[in-house]
Design a protein around this motif. Structure first.
Motif, mmCIF file in Angstrom:
data_model
loop_
_atom_site.group_PDB
_atom_site.id
_atom_site.type_symbol
_atom_site.label_atom_id
_atom_site.label_comp_id
_atom_site.label_asym_id
_atom_site.label_seq_id
_atom_site.Cartn_x
_atom_site.Cartn_y
_atom_site.Cartn_z
ATOM 1 N N SER A 129 -8.460 -21.193 -9.833
ATOM 2 C CA SER A 129 -9.827 -21.456 -9.391
ATOM 3 C C SER A 129 -10.615 -20.151 -9.452
ATOM 4 O O SER A 129 -10.045 -19.056 -9.251
ATOM 5 C CB SER A 129 -9.837 -22.005 -7.958
ATOM 6 O OG SER A 129 -11.144 -21.972 -7.416
ATOM 7 N N LEU A 130 -11.908 -20.248 -9.709
ATOM 8 C CA LEU A 130 -12.736 -19.046 -9.726
ATOM 9 C C LEU A 130 -12.851 -18.435 -8.335
ATOM 10 O O LEU A 130 -13.172 -17.246 -8.199
ATOM 11 C CB LEU A 130 -14.127 -19.374 -10.287
ATOM 12 C CG LEU A 130 -14.183 -19.720 -11.778
ATOM 13 C CD1 LEU A 130 -15.612 -20.037 -12.195
ATOM 14 C CD2 LEU A 130 -13.631 -18.575 -12.627
ATOM 15 N N ASP A 131 -12.604 -19.218 -7.304
ATOM 16 C CA ASP A 131 -12.630 -18.693 -5.935
ATOM 17 C C ASP A 131 -11.512 -17.680 -5.698
ATOM 18 O O ASP A 131 -11.591 -16.862 -4.772
ATOM 19 C CB ASP A 131 -12.500 -19.833 -4.918
ATOM 20 C CG ASP A 131 -13.692 -20.774 -4.943
ATOM 21 O OD1 ASP A 131 -14.799 -20.315 -5.300
ATOM 22 O OD2 ASP A 131 -13.521 -21.965 -4.619
ATOM 23 N N ASP A 157 -23.990 -18.778 -13.795
ATOM 24 C CA ASP A 157 -24.037 -20.134 -13.230
ATOM 25 C C ASP A 157 -22.910 -20.361 -12.231
ATOM 26 O O ASP A 157 -23.057 -21.171 -11.293
ATOM 27 C CB ASP A 157 -23.956 -21.183 -14.349
ATOM 28 C CG ASP A 157 -25.201 -21.196 -15.223
ATOM 29 O OD1 ASP A 157 -26.239 -20.642 -14.801
ATOM 30 O OD2 ASP A 157 -25.138 -21.759 -16.341
ATOM 31 N N GLU A 158 -21.786 -19.675 -12.426
ATOM 32 C CA GLU A 158 -20.645 -19.839 -11.527
ATOM 33 C C GLU A 158 -20.677 -18.852 -10.363
ATOM 34 O O GLU A 158 -19.742 -18.789 -9.565
ATOM 35 C CB GLU A 158 -19.331 -19.682 -12.304
ATOM 36 C CG GLU A 158 -19.123 -20.751 -13.358
ATOM 37 C CD GLU A 158 -19.173 -22.158 -12.789
ATOM 38 O OE1 GLU A 158 -18.610 -22.367 -11.689
ATOM 39 O OE2 GLU A 158 -19.777 -23.045 -13.437
ATOM 40 N N GLY A 159 -21.748 -18.058 -10.263
ATOM 41 C CA GLY A 159 -21.923 -17.170 -9.126
ATOM 42 C C GLY A 159 -21.154 -15.874 -9.180
ATOM 43 O O GLY A 159 -21.078 -15.149 -8.175
ATOM 44 N N LEU A 160 -20.569 -15.522 -10.321
ATOM 45 C CA LEU A 160 -19.787 -14.292 -10.422
ATOM 46 C C LEU A 160 -20.664 -13.072 -10.694
ATOM 47 O O LEU A 160 -20.270 -11.936 -10.385
ATOM 48 C CB LEU A 160 -18.733 -14.429 -11.529
ATOM 49 C CG LEU A 160 -17.627 -15.442 -11.242
ATOM 50 C CD1 LEU A 160 -16.756 -15.654 -12.463
ATOM 51 C CD2 LEU A 160 -16.777 -14.980 -10.062
ATOM 52 N N ILE A 161 -21.826 -13.267 -11.294
ATOM 53 C CA ILE A 161 -22.774 -12.184 -11.542
ATOM 54 C C ILE A 161 -24.187 -12.713 -11.303
ATOM 55 O O ILE A 161 -24.399 -13.933 -11.225
ATOM 56 C CB ILE A 161 -22.680 -11.623 -12.986
ATOM 57 C CG1 ILE A 161 -23.027 -12.720 -14.002
ATOM 58 C CG2 ILE A 161 -21.300 -11.016 -13.256
ATOM 59 C CD1 ILE A 161 -23.119 -12.218 -15.448
ATOM 60 N N LYS A 181 -20.626 -9.118 -8.733
ATOM 61 C CA LYS A 181 -20.091 -9.305 -7.386
ATOM 62 C C LYS A 181 -18.596 -9.014 -7.262
ATOM 63 O O LYS A 181 -18.117 -8.575 -6.220
ATOM 64 C CB LYS A 181 -20.386 -10.730 -6.914
ATOM 65 C CG LYS A 181 -21.882 -11.043 -6.839
ATOM 66 C CD LYS A 181 -22.133 -12.467 -6.383
ATOM 67 C CE LYS A 181 -23.619 -12.750 -6.326
ATOM 68 N NZ LYS A 181 -23.917 -14.135 -5.877
ATOM 69 N N LYS A 182 -17.843 -9.268 -8.326
ATOM 70 C CA LYS A 182 -16.392 -9.067 -8.285
ATOM 71 C C LYS A 182 -15.970 -7.799 -9.034
ATOM 72 O O LYS A 182 -14.784 -7.570 -9.247
ATOM 73 C CB LYS A 182 -15.684 -10.274 -8.892
ATOM 74 C CG LYS A 182 -15.818 -11.567 -8.089
ATOM 75 C CD LYS A 182 -14.885 -11.584 -6.906
ATOM 76 C CE LYS A 182 -14.881 -12.948 -6.237
ATOM 77 N NZ LYS A 182 -13.906 -13.000 -5.117
ATOM 78 N N ASN A 183 -16.969 -6.992 -9.431
ATOM 79 C CA ASN A 183 -16.682 -5.796 -10.231
ATOM 80 C C ASN A 183 -15.808 -6.135 -11.448
ATOM 81 O O ASN A 183 -14.816 -5.444 -11.744
ATOM 82 C CB ASN A 183 -15.998 -4.722 -9.375
ATOM 83 C CG ASN A 183 -16.919 -4.189 -8.292
ATOM 84 O OD1 ASN A 183 -18.059 -3.801 -8.575
ATOM 85 N ND2 ASN A 183 -16.452 -4.185 -7.056
ATOM 86 N N LEU A 222 -11.500 -23.357 -16.057
ATOM 87 C CA LEU A 222 -11.881 -23.266 -14.647
ATOM 88 C C LEU A 222 -13.342 -23.655 -14.474
ATOM 89 O O LEU A 222 -13.745 -24.115 -13.401
ATOM 90 C CB LEU A 222 -11.661 -21.841 -14.124
ATOM 91 C CG LEU A 222 -10.239 -21.266 -14.241
ATOM 92 C CD1 LEU A 222 -10.171 -19.906 -13.572
ATOM 93 C CD2 LEU A 222 -9.218 -22.221 -13.615
ATOM 94 N N ALA A 223 -14.116 -23.467 -15.522
ATOM 95 C CA ALA A 223 -15.527 -23.870 -15.512
ATOM 96 C C ALA A 223 -15.974 -24.035 -16.957
ATOM 97 O O ALA A 223 -15.500 -23.325 -17.853
ATOM 98 C CB ALA A 223 -16.396 -22.833 -14.811
#
Length: 277
Positions: A129-131, A157-161, A181-183, A222-223
């Protein structure tokens, strides 16, 4: 009496010649009509030649066409064949590629309509999962500008950047990222190598056509990309045939319930264009 007989014979001969001429003319006309219904549609080998075979060809055959599918192994020859008249239509490219290609090669082609297309996906053998994505995870991206923009838009769109709101969505690059956000550590590589990169990177963004060519299941991603219509594949024709009967019939076939039924049954994960939603 001899003159009378001779006259009758001449009349009969003339009638026979006229009838033969009429028959020959009708046959010629019929043959020409048949030839006008014999068409060739080009597509790259794989899901899109398969789509022509299963979802487009049957509908055209119901309209009286005789359809030959011509398969290509690259992205150059299908447009060259279309431009010089060796084929009547093709299906393998999105609008952006088509417009760039015809400009660079001085061609006059047209995108008739968009069709369901395999989207880019984010794949991983590390995360389910991307979470779960950890800080500093590596992610492979396509190294060409068009597909890189698609990958970055999907990550957004998946909230990672987050991406600068003033950036052109078709030209987004790493310099447009406002927040990572996750570097994530980006590793641009050749698009064709992205399926293999799933084994070495934490995450991989893989365009749908390359995923399918590598026997990957789109639904394992995953997406999946929320694809812009500019990136969806199109049925293309020579611009001279944009208003032809073939163009009208292709539109009718692709807009039919039968076409959509085949897509739903055979092409899971393919994203539909806006006009089909």
């Amino acid at each position: 009496m001899k003159k009378l007989v001779t006259g009758i014979l001449l009349i009969l001969i003339a009638a026979v010649i006229t009838a033969c001429g009429s028959t020959a003319s009708n046959q010629s006309s019929g043959e020409k009509g048949k030839e006008s219904k014999e068409i060739k549609i080009g597509a790259t080998a794989g899901p899109y030649s398969d789509m022509v075979k299963k979802a487009i060809k049957p509908g055209l055959e119901k309209l009286g066409y005789v359809v030959e599918i011509v398969e290509f192994s690259d992205y150059i020859q299908p447009n060259k064949a279309l431009d010089n008249g060796d084929i009547d239509a093709n299906l393998f490219q999105h609008t952006i590629y088509l417009e760039n290609f015809e400009q660079e090669n001085n061609m006059d082609l047209t995108a008739l309509l968009t069709v369901p297309t395999a989207p880019m996906g984010i794949y991983s053998n590390v995360y389910s999962s991307l979470d779960e994505v950890k800080n500093g995870a590596t992610i492979t991206l396509p190294n060409d500008p068009t597909n890189a923009a698609r990958a970055l838009n999907t990550l957004r769109d998946e909230g990672l950047i987050t991406i600068n709101e003033n950036a052109d969505p078709l030209k987004v690059s790493e310099k447009d990222i406002d927040e990572n956000k996750k570097n994530l550590k980006f590793q641009p590589i050749e698009a064709g190598q992205l399926p293999r990169s799933v084994e070495s990177a934490d995450l991989a963004t893989v365009p749908g056509n390359f995923a399918l060519a590598a026997s990957m299941n789109l639904l394992d991603a995953l997406a999946l990309e929320n694809m812009l219509d500019s990136y969806r594949n199109v049925v293309a024709l020579s611009a001279a045939n944009e208003d032809s009967q073939l163009a009208k019939d292709l539109k009718a076939v692709v807009a039919s319930d039968e076409f959509e039924k085949v897509i739903d049954e055979e092409y899971e994960g393919f994203g539909k264009p806006e006009w089909m939603k």
